[in-house]
Design an enzyme around this catalytic site. Structure first.
Site, PDB file in Angstrom:
ATOM      1  N   CYS A   3       0.856  -1.191   0.000  1.00  0.00           N
ATOM      2  CA  CYS A   3       0.000   0.000   0.000  1.00  0.00           C
ATOM      3  C   CYS A   3       0.888   1.234   0.000  1.00  0.00           C
ATOM      4  O   CYS A   3       1.744   1.389   0.883  1.00  0.00           O
ATOM      5  CB  CYS A   3      -0.922   0.000   1.216  1.00  0.00           C
ATOM      6  SG  CYS A   3      -1.788   1.568   1.450  1.00  0.00           S
ATOM      7  N   ASN A  85     -12.242  11.305  -1.870  1.00  0.00           N
ATOM      8  CA  ASN A  85     -12.691  10.536  -3.021  1.00  0.00           C
ATOM      9  C   ASN A  85     -12.876   9.097  -2.566  1.00  0.00           C
ATOM     10  O   ASN A  85     -11.945   8.490  -2.032  1.00  0.00           O
ATOM     11  CB  ASN A  85     -11.651  10.610  -4.142  1.00  0.00           C
ATOM     12  CG  ASN A  85     -11.493  12.022  -4.672  1.00  0.00           C
ATOM     13  OD1 ASN A  85     -12.457  12.790  -4.728  1.00  0.00           O
ATOM     14  ND2 ASN A  85     -10.289  12.388  -5.058  1.00  0.00           N
ATOM     15  N   GLY A  91     -13.522   8.733  -7.770  1.00  0.00           N
ATOM     16  CA  GLY A  91     -12.203   9.181  -8.218  1.00  0.00           C
ATOM     17  C   GLY A  91     -11.060   8.742  -7.326  1.00  0.00           C
ATOM     18  O   GLY A  91      -9.949   9.273  -7.424  1.00  0.00           O
ATOM     19  N   HIS A  96      -6.167   3.701   0.315  1.00  0.00           N
ATOM     20  CA  HIS A  96      -5.907   3.929   1.750  1.00  0.00           C
ATOM     21  C   HIS A  96      -6.533   5.292   2.021  1.00  0.00           C
ATOM     22  O   HIS A  96      -6.116   6.290   1.417  1.00  0.00           O
ATOM     23  CB  HIS A  96      -4.395   3.894   2.000  1.00  0.00           C
ATOM     24  CG  HIS A  96      -3.970   4.142   3.421  1.00  0.00           C
ATOM     25  ND1 HIS A  96      -3.004   3.367   4.053  1.00  0.00           N
ATOM     26  CD2 HIS A  96      -4.337   5.094   4.314  1.00  0.00           C
ATOM     27  CE1 HIS A  96      -2.822   3.834   5.285  1.00  0.00           C
ATOM     28  NE2 HIS A  96      -3.612   4.887   5.467  1.00  0.00           N
ATOM     29  N   HIS A  98      -7.855   8.864   2.695  1.00  0.00           N
ATOM     30  CA  HIS A  98      -7.110  10.120   2.847  1.00  0.00           C
ATOM     31  C   HIS A  98      -8.047  11.277   2.545  1.00  0.00           C
ATOM     32  O   HIS A  98      -9.012  11.137   1.792  1.00  0.00           O
ATOM     33  CB  HIS A  98      -5.899  10.168   1.905  1.00  0.00           C
ATOM     34  CG  HIS A  98      -6.225   9.862   0.483  1.00  0.00           C
ATOM     35  ND1 HIS A  98      -6.400   8.569   0.024  1.00  0.00           N
ATOM     36  CD2 HIS A  98      -6.434  10.667  -0.585  1.00  0.00           C
ATOM     37  CE1 HIS A  98      -6.698   8.602  -1.258  1.00  0.00           C
ATOM     38  NE2 HIS A  98      -6.741   9.859  -1.659  1.00  0.00           N
TER      39      HIS A  98
HETATM   40  P1  5GP Z   1      -7.173  10.007  -4.777  1.00  0.00           P
HETATM   41  O1  5GP Z   1      -7.173  10.106  -6.277  1.00  0.00           O
HETATM   42  O2  5GP Z   1      -7.075   8.558  -4.336  1.00  0.00           O
HETATM   43  O3  5GP Z   1      -8.256  10.749  -4.085  1.00  0.00           O
HETATM   44  O4  5GP Z   1      -5.868  10.754  -4.309  1.00  0.00           O
HETATM   45  C1  5GP Z   1      -4.600  10.210  -4.366  1.00  0.00           C
HETATM   46  C2  5GP Z   1      -3.641  11.358  -4.360  1.00  0.00           C
HETATM   47  O5  5GP Z   1      -2.369  10.863  -4.026  1.00  0.00           O
HETATM   48  C3  5GP Z   1      -3.511  12.056  -5.716  1.00  0.00           C
HETATM   49  O6  5GP Z   1      -3.866  13.423  -5.579  1.00  0.00           O
HETATM   50  C4  5GP Z   1      -2.052  11.855  -6.071  1.00  0.00           C
HETATM   51  O7  5GP Z   1      -1.475  12.987  -6.700  1.00  0.00           O
HETATM   52  C5  5GP Z   1      -1.408  11.565  -4.741  1.00  0.00           C
HETATM   53  N1  5GP Z   1      -0.251  10.714  -4.827  1.00  0.00           N
HETATM   54  C6  5GP Z   1      -0.119   9.582  -5.579  1.00  0.00           C
HETATM   55  N2  5GP Z   1       1.086   9.024  -5.371  1.00  0.00           N
HETATM   56  C7  5GP Z   1       1.724   9.822  -4.480  1.00  0.00           C
HETATM   57  C8  5GP Z   1       3.026   9.760  -3.875  1.00  0.00           C
HETATM   58  O8  5GP Z   1       3.828   8.860  -4.112  1.00  0.00           O
HETATM   59  N3  5GP Z   1       3.353  10.756  -3.002  1.00  0.00           N
HETATM   60  C9  5GP Z   1       2.487  11.771  -2.713  1.00  0.00           C
HETATM   61  N4  5GP Z   1       2.913  12.701  -1.847  1.00  0.00           N
HETATM   62  N5  5GP Z   1       1.252  11.854  -3.253  1.00  0.00           N
HETATM   63  C10 5GP Z   1       0.879  10.889  -4.126  1.00  0.00           C
HETATM   64 ZN    ZN Z   2      -2.410   1.449   3.600  1.00  0.00          ZN
END
Ligand code: 5GP
Ligand code: ZN
Length: 112
Positions: A3, A85, A91, A96, A98
């Protein structure tokens, strides 16, 4: 378990940390969508909001109470957006839970 955010929480993958305590961490999004864009992430692996239950009430309250102080510390002055999201139509790309915090520009509504 493989993860990304557990690996960031354990420091196996580096991040630009802005806050950490025993329950959560906050770090800058790698692909920022606003002048200030950070993620607040529990250290406990929870896949998404759909998996949150009453055992997590304190954790979720902690995250929500933390967000305004982190937003202020990061220099956000005119308000901000908090985004979770959840699932594929929501989206979510990282499995995990957040919370995105975005600020430093006016946000559009409705989101795309
Ligand atoms: P989701 O699309 O799941 O709501 O958000 C995931 C977020 O994690 C995205 O905005 C993406 O830019 C961010 N993200 C993906 N991989 C990494 C990473 O390795 N480091 C950091 N700091 N952010 C990440
Ligand atoms: Zn996790």
């Amino acid at each position: 378990m493989d993860c990304l955010f557990c690996s960031i929480a354990s420091k196996d993958i580096p991040s630009q940390l802005i806050y950490e305590d025993e329950l959560v961490m906050a770090f800058r999004d790698i692909n920022p969508q606003a002048p200030v864009h950070f993620l607040v992430v529990p250290k406990l692996h929870i896949h998404s909001l759909d998996q949150v239950n009453e055992a997590h009430d304190g954790l979720i309250a902690h995250i929500m109470r933390l967000i305004p102080s982190l937003a202020s510390e990061q220099g956000i002055v005119n308000g901000y957006r908090v985004v979770n999201n959840c699932g594929s139509d929501g989206g979510q790309t990282v499995g995990h839970i957040h919370f995105h915090v975005l600020g430093g520009r006016e946000m559009l509504w409705p989101p795309g």
